[in-house]
Design a protein around this motif. Structure first.
Motif, PDB file in Angstrom:
ATOM      1  N   HIS A 131       0.727  -1.206   0.032  1.00  0.00           N
ATOM      2  CA  HIS A 131       0.076  -0.042   0.026  1.00  0.00           C
ATOM      3  C   HIS A 131       0.658   1.180  -0.059  1.00  0.00           C
ATOM      4  CE1 HIS A 131      -3.306  -2.691   0.888  1.00  0.00           C
ATOM      5  NE2 HIS A 131      -2.634  -3.158   1.966  1.00  0.00           N
ATOM      6  N   SER A 132       0.255   2.317  -0.552  1.00  0.00           N
ATOM      7  CA  SER A 132       1.069   3.505  -0.633  1.00  0.00           C
ATOM      8  C   SER A 132       0.777   4.125   0.615  1.00  0.00           C
ATOM      9  CB  SER A 132       0.808   4.436  -1.858  1.00  0.00           C
ATOM     10  OG  SER A 132      -0.545   5.079  -1.684  1.00  0.00           O
ATOM     11  N   ALA A 133       1.553   5.281   0.937  1.00  0.00           N
ATOM     12  CA  ALA A 133       1.552   6.034   2.274  1.00  0.00           C
ATOM     13  C   ALA A 133       0.090   6.952   1.948  1.00  0.00           C
ATOM     14  CB  ALA A 133       2.709   7.315   2.162  1.00  0.00           C
ATOM     15  N   ALA A 134       0.033   7.525   0.759  1.00  0.00           N
ATOM     16  CA  ALA A 134      -1.368   8.217   0.602  1.00  0.00           C
ATOM     17  C   ALA A 134      -2.542   7.392   0.742  1.00  0.00           C
ATOM     18  CB  ALA A 134      -1.064   8.903  -0.981  1.00  0.00           C
ATOM     19  N   LYS A 135      -2.688   6.242   0.186  1.00  0.00           N
ATOM     20  CA  LYS A 135      -3.647   5.300   0.501  1.00  0.00           C
ATOM     21  C   LYS A 135      -3.957   4.958   2.026  1.00  0.00           C
ATOM     22  CE  LYS A 135      -5.571   0.670  -0.547  1.00  0.00           C
ATOM     23  NZ  LYS A 135      -5.444  -0.667  -1.120  1.00  0.00           N
ATOM     24  N   LEU A 136      -2.887   4.600   2.769  1.00  0.00           N
ATOM     25  CA  LEU A 136      -3.030   4.459   4.168  1.00  0.00           C
ATOM     26  C   LEU A 136      -3.343   5.564   5.014  1.00  0.00           C
ATOM     27  CD1 LEU A 136      -0.268   1.626   4.629  1.00  0.00           C
ATOM     28  CD2 LEU A 136      -2.635   1.517   4.590  1.00  0.00           C
ATOM     29  N   GLY A 137      -2.680   6.669   4.524  1.00  0.00           N
ATOM     30  CA  GLY A 137      -2.847   8.076   5.117  1.00  0.00           C
ATOM     31  C   GLY A 137      -4.610   8.171   5.009  1.00  0.00           C
ATOM     32  N   ALA A 138      -5.233   8.069   3.755  1.00  0.00           N
ATOM     33  CA  ALA A 138      -6.529   8.391   3.789  1.00  0.00           C
ATOM     34  C   ALA A 138      -7.302   7.407   4.582  1.00  0.00           C
ATOM     35  CB  ALA A 138      -6.767   8.330   2.308  1.00  0.00           C
ATOM     36  N   GLY A 139      -6.772   6.071   4.347  1.00  0.00           N
ATOM     37  CA  GLY A 139      -7.565   5.236   5.181  1.00  0.00           C
ATOM     38  C   GLY A 139      -7.732   5.371   6.693  1.00  0.00           C
ATOM     39  N   VAL A 140      -6.534   5.711   7.174  1.00  0.00           N
ATOM     40  CA  VAL A 140      -6.887   5.987   8.828  1.00  0.00           C
ATOM     41  C   VAL A 140      -7.402   7.215   9.126  1.00  0.00           C
ATOM     42  CG1 VAL A 140      -4.650   4.576   9.280  1.00  0.00           C
ATOM     43  CG2 VAL A 140      -4.493   7.089   8.789  1.00  0.00           C
ATOM     44  N   PHE A 141      -7.528   8.262   8.131  1.00  0.00           N
ATOM     45  CA  PHE A 141      -8.273   9.435   8.407  1.00  0.00           C
ATOM     46  C   PHE A 141      -9.810   8.791   8.218  1.00  0.00           C
ATOM     47  CE2 PHE A 141     -11.003  12.929   6.871  1.00  0.00           C
ATOM     48  CZ  PHE A 141     -10.495  13.966   7.803  1.00  0.00           C
ATOM     49  N   ALA A 142     -10.036   8.042   7.264  1.00  0.00           N
ATOM     50  CA  ALA A 142     -11.596   7.570   7.206  1.00  0.00           C
ATOM     51  C   ALA A 142     -12.128   6.693   8.407  1.00  0.00           C
ATOM     52  CB  ALA A 142     -11.841   7.182   5.775  1.00  0.00           C
ATOM     53  N   TYR A 143     -10.961   6.006   8.965  1.00  0.00           N
ATOM     54  CA  TYR A 143     -11.389   5.077  10.038  1.00  0.00           C
ATOM     55  C   TYR A 143     -11.333   5.879  11.258  1.00  0.00           C
ATOM     56  CZ  TYR A 143     -10.358   0.795  12.999  1.00  0.00           C
ATOM     57  OH  TYR A 143     -10.544  -0.160  13.599  1.00  0.00           O
ATOM     58  N   SER A 144     -10.579   7.033  11.500  1.00  0.00           N
ATOM     59  CA  SER A 144     -11.010   7.782  12.559  1.00  0.00           C
ATOM     60  C   SER A 144     -12.301   8.368  12.530  1.00  0.00           C
ATOM     61  CB  SER A 144      -9.593   8.632  12.923  1.00  0.00           C
ATOM     62  OG  SER A 144      -9.510   9.468  11.872  1.00  0.00           O
ATOM     63  N   ALA A 145     -12.595   8.732  11.459  1.00  0.00           N
ATOM     64  CA  ALA A 145     -13.794   9.555  11.090  1.00  0.00           C
ATOM     65  C   ALA A 145     -15.050   8.683  11.220  1.00  0.00           C
ATOM     66  CB  ALA A 145     -13.855  10.133   9.706  1.00  0.00           C
ATOM     67  N   LEU A 146     -14.915   7.315  11.076  1.00  0.00           N
ATOM     68  CA  LEU A 146     -16.110   6.546  11.439  1.00  0.00           C
ATOM     69  C   LEU A 146     -16.391   6.251  12.787  1.00  0.00           C
ATOM     70  CD1 LEU A 146     -15.447   3.988   8.560  1.00  0.00           C
ATOM     71  CD2 LEU A 146     -17.386   5.622   8.939  1.00  0.00           C
ATOM     72  N   SER A 147     -15.131   6.841  13.749  1.00  0.00           N
ATOM     73  CA  SER A 147     -15.139   6.653  14.949  1.00  0.00           C
ATOM     74  C   SER A 147     -15.578   7.988  15.591  1.00  0.00           C
ATOM     75  CB  SER A 147     -13.667   6.174  15.666  1.00  0.00           C
ATOM     76  OG  SER A 147     -13.930   5.766  17.017  1.00  0.00           O
ATOM     77  N   ALA A 148     -16.115   8.761  14.967  1.00  0.00           N
ATOM     78  CA  ALA A 148     -16.202  10.191  15.236  1.00  0.00           C
ATOM     79  C   ALA A 148     -15.052  11.045  15.968  1.00  0.00           C
ATOM     80  CB  ALA A 148     -17.369  10.268  16.386  1.00  0.00           C
ATOM     81  N   PHE A 149     -13.847  10.517  15.437  1.00  0.00           N
ATOM     82  CA  PHE A 149     -12.379  11.125  15.882  1.00  0.00           C
ATOM     83  C   PHE A 149     -12.330  10.922  17.737  1.00  0.00           C
ATOM     84  CE2 PHE A 149     -13.690  13.456  11.990  1.00  0.00           C
ATOM     85  CZ  PHE A 149     -12.571  13.138  11.018  1.00  0.00           C
ATOM     86  N   GLY A 150     -13.081   9.902  17.987  1.00  0.00           N
ATOM     87  CA  GLY A 150     -13.080   9.705  19.293  1.00  0.00           C
ATOM     88  C   GLY A 150     -11.668   9.343  19.922  1.00  0.00           C
ATOM     89  N   ASP A 151     -10.789   8.949  19.067  1.00  0.00           N
ATOM     90  CA  ASP A 151      -9.280   8.319  19.271  1.00  0.00           C
ATOM     91  C   ASP A 151      -8.213   9.428  18.684  1.00  0.00           C
ATOM     92  OD1 ASP A 151     -10.102   5.456  20.796  1.00  0.00           O
ATOM     93  OD2 ASP A 151     -11.137   5.662  18.910  1.00  0.00           O
ATOM     94  N   GLY A 152      -8.558  10.585  18.334  1.00  0.00           N
ATOM     95  CA  GLY A 152      -7.723  11.254  17.480  1.00  0.00           C
ATOM     96  C   GLY A 152      -8.099  11.403  15.982  1.00  0.00           C
ATOM     97  N   VAL A 153      -7.395  11.899  15.371  1.00  0.00           N
ATOM     98  CA  VAL A 153      -7.397  12.035  13.780  1.00  0.00           C
ATOM     99  C   VAL A 153      -6.376  11.198  13.284  1.00  0.00           C
ATOM    100  CG1 VAL A 153      -7.469  13.592  11.704  1.00  0.00           C
ATOM    101  CG2 VAL A 153      -8.498  14.323  14.139  1.00  0.00           C
ATOM    102  N   GLY A 154      -6.776  10.185  12.558  1.00  0.00           N
ATOM    103  CA  GLY A 154      -5.909   9.281  11.866  1.00  0.00           C
ATOM    104  C   GLY A 154      -4.893  10.265  10.870  1.00  0.00           C
ATOM    105  N   HIS A 155      -3.566  10.016  10.841  1.00  0.00           N
ATOM    106  CA  HIS A 155      -2.823  10.745  10.276  1.00  0.00           C
ATOM    107  C   HIS A 155      -1.485  10.065   9.804  1.00  0.00           C
ATOM    108  CE1 HIS A 155      -1.549  11.093  14.636  1.00  0.00           C
ATOM    109  NE2 HIS A 155      -0.574  11.657  14.065  1.00  0.00           N
ATOM    110  N   LEU A 156      -0.518  10.572   9.293  1.00  0.00           N
ATOM    111  CA  LEU A 156       0.688  10.348   8.891  1.00  0.00           C
ATOM    112  C   LEU A 156       1.905  10.727   9.826  1.00  0.00           C
ATOM    113  CD1 LEU A 156       0.898  10.253   4.861  1.00  0.00           C
ATOM    114  CD2 LEU A 156       0.616   8.509   6.505  1.00  0.00           C
ATOM    115  N   LEU A 157       2.764  10.167  10.150  1.00  0.00           N
ATOM    116  CA  LEU A 157       3.840  10.319  11.279  1.00  0.00           C
ATOM    117  C   LEU A 157       5.327  10.028  10.559  1.00  0.00           C
ATOM    118  CD1 LEU A 157       4.042  11.006  14.227  1.00  0.00           C
ATOM    119  CD2 LEU A 157       4.439   8.613  14.685  1.00  0.00           C
ATOM    120  N   SER A 158       6.211  10.779  10.784  1.00  0.00           N
ATOM    121  CA  SER A 158       7.700  10.587  10.256  1.00  0.00           C
ATOM    122  C   SER A 158       8.235   9.396  10.722  1.00  0.00           C
ATOM    123  CB  SER A 158       8.327  11.864  10.466  1.00  0.00           C
ATOM    124  OG  SER A 158       8.759  11.998  11.874  1.00  0.00           O
ATOM    125  N   PRO A 159       8.973   8.426  10.203  1.00  0.00           N
ATOM    126  CA  PRO A 159       9.800   7.465  10.648  1.00  0.00           C
ATOM    127  C   PRO A 159      10.670   7.899  11.829  1.00  0.00           C
ATOM    128  CG  PRO A 159       9.887   7.584   8.363  1.00  0.00           C
ATOM    129  CD  PRO A 159       9.124   8.931   8.506  1.00  0.00           C
TER     130      PRO A 159
END
Length: 539
Positions: A131-159
């Motif tokens: 998977h690409s970083a863009a795809k996973l970044g979008a995926g974790v954002f959508a995942y957190s949105a479906l949780s009403a951002f109750g665990d923070g906003v899904g995002h990308l982090l530096s290595p």
């Protein structure tokens, strides 16, 4: 370590003033054989336990039995996660993920905040990965949105930042890290607290009681013949309705009702390894292996949990085990993102395998949804299997609703419908674990031994407010304040508590499911003998 002579003064069943002990096995057998029940649940995994809990809440007379221990098979062999199911987004199952998140949040915030804890996940993106970083970044954002951002906003982090939190993260060719949140638990403890909730609601339960046959009346299944596997005593239970919730054995029991019953499920084996940690981990790793599979490296119980495999299993469910091939696969897949020094075989303290119950039919088990399968036999026995840990409350409610709607209404009408039951009834011991831990450390008796910080934290996060009863037991019997093993947080008061209040009958009941001694690799022969000595005082 406590000496055998020290344990001679351990109180016998019913001799200490902590809240009332459970009835003896003989008393429970007599009660089961004498009474007639509305619902007999056969199978003490989380599906059967949850159904019994909700049925008892509704006012039904409920009995629950299991041939082994409660949560003795698959329900204590999971990945220990309460999660929304990130991989389901790939198949477009957005509603399913949202429903899973709803249940996850309900359990971790209202129902059992003392037994669940939030866990940050890092999803490493390597050069050449599936998977690409863009795809996973979008995926974790959508995942957190479906949780009403109750665990923070899904995002990308530096290595570099990720490596600070997880020093054993492999950084070669690491392009980015996607971040999301889920929850974690000790599955065996969650199951036991749910058993306790069912009993508090009126259910009668007995483990180590195997079904040897089904009772029938005019062609209808109206109970079961049982054998106490610890004493050999044979007895029976009468019930208006029997629910088969035996997990991997569901078709075996169905064939007791109908020898010609076609298979309703297929099984997938999931193996895990537990290792000592070589460094602190502030987050878990969820590393994509291919388009559909993820390998986990989870900080759990001060250890590291690796897994899982996913392969078709066609043998006897009782024989499932971790093979050399499983160990090699888990370590090899973990090596995608975990440094070699954390994956040395001499760090392995325990391994376990469970069986996922999936709908029957063709297809890759890794892509199969964790659906609940419900079938009704010719004698009226209802069989239910499958599902996932995260939605255990929802499954219990769903099964109870199915029972309400059966043709002929075998359960009658004199009970509360599931729609009227409390939506987020907490499990016993519900409390803020940090507050419980603080109280345990502050409120120690003047002449008594001070409780270790790790023991206080362990008690708070495995028992909630019930930890105060265990601490009181240790204060009244100082020998019970001693550790079972010097390298583990558990104290002997927990063994007595497991015996008197948590239906522990065997050494494995105590060491594998009521405590963490086995998974830490500390269930030595000496410890097992001492635990047996305490258990024997029950009779």
């Amino acid at each position: 370590m406590t000496s055998p002579t020290t344990l001679q003064s351990v109180p016998a069943l019913g001799t200490h003033p902590a809240s009332g002990s459970n009835p003896s096995r003989a008393e429970t057998r007599e009660q089961l054989a004498r009474a007639s029940y509305d619902l007999l649940v056969i199978g003490g995994g989380i599906l059967g336990i949850s159904t019994a809990w909700h049925a008892a809440q509704s006012g039904l007379r409920v009995a629950l039995v299991d041939a082994g221990d409660f949560a003795g098979a698959t329900s204590s062999a999971s990945s220990k996660l309460l999660h929304g199911g990130l991989r389901y987004l790939q198949t477009g199952a957005v509603k399913l993920v949202a429903e899973n998140h709803f249940e996850r949040r309900a359990v971790s915030r209202q129902v059992a905040p003392h037994l669940a804890n939030p866990l940050t996940f890092y999803l490493p993106v390597y050069k050449g990965g599936p998977h690409s970083a863009a795809k996973l970044g979008a995926g974790v954002f959508a995942y957190s949105a479906l949780s009403a951002f109750g665990d923070g906003v899904g995002h990308l982090l530096s290595p570099a930042k990720a490596a600070q939190d997880v020093p054993e993260l492999r950084t070669d060719n690491l392009k980015a890290v996607a971040v999301y949140g889920d929850d974690q638990m000790n599955d065996a403890r969650m199951a036991l607290m749910t058993v306790r909730a069912a009993v508090d609601a009126g259910a009668v339960v007995l483990n180590h009681a195997a079904v040897t046959g089904l009772r029938t009346t005019r062609g209808r299944v109206t109970g079961a013949e049982l054998k106490d596997r610890l004493t050999g005593e044979e007895f029976g239970v009468d019930a208006r309705l029997v629910l088969n919730a035996t997990g991997p054995w569901v078709d075996h029991l169905r064939r007791m009702e109908d020898p010609h019953a076609a298979p309703s499920i297929r099984l997938s084996k999931g193996a895990h390894l537990v290792l000592k940690r070589t460094a602190p981990w502030k987050a878990a790793l969820a590393t994509p292996i291919d388009k559909y599979r993820i390998t986990f490296a989870l900080p759990w119980e001060d250890m590291l949990l690796l897994g899982t495999t996913d392969e078709v299993y066609e043998g006897d469910p009782a024989d499932v085990s971790v093979t050399e091939s499983d160990i090699s696969q888990i370590l090899d897949e973990a090596a995608f993102s975990v440094r070699d020094q954390q994956l040395q075989r001499d760090l392995i303290t325990y391994s376990f395998a469970g069986l996922r119950v999936l709908p029957g039919g063709p297809g890759d088990t890794a892509k199969a949804k964790r659906e609940t399968v419900v079938t009704e036999g010719p004698g009226g026995m209802l069989s239910v299997a499958g599902g996932k840990w995260t939605t255990f409350r929802h499954i219990g409610r769903t099964v109870l609703k199915k029972l309400e709607e059966l043709p002929g209404r075998p359960l009658g009408d004199d009970f509360e419908p599931v729609s009227e039951l409390p939506k987020r009834l907490p499990l016993p011991g519900v409390a803020n674990p940090r507050a419980v831990e603080h109280r345990l450390l502050v409120d120690h008796p003047a002449p008594g031994p001070r409780m270790g910080a790790d023991t206080a934290r362990h008690l708070a996060t495995h028992y909630g407010s019930l930890a105060f009863d265990i601490a009181r037991l240790a204060n009244e019997h100082p020998e019970l304040a001693e550790r079972v093993h010097p390298d583990a947080p558990e104290i002997w008061a927990q063994v007595v508590w497991a015996r008197d209040h948590e239906w522990a009958e065997t050494e494995d009941d105590v060491l594998r499911r009521r405590t963490t001694l086995t998974i830490r690799g500390l269930a030595t022969d000496e410890v097992r003998a001492q635990v047996r000595e305490v258990l024997d005082k029950k009779r």
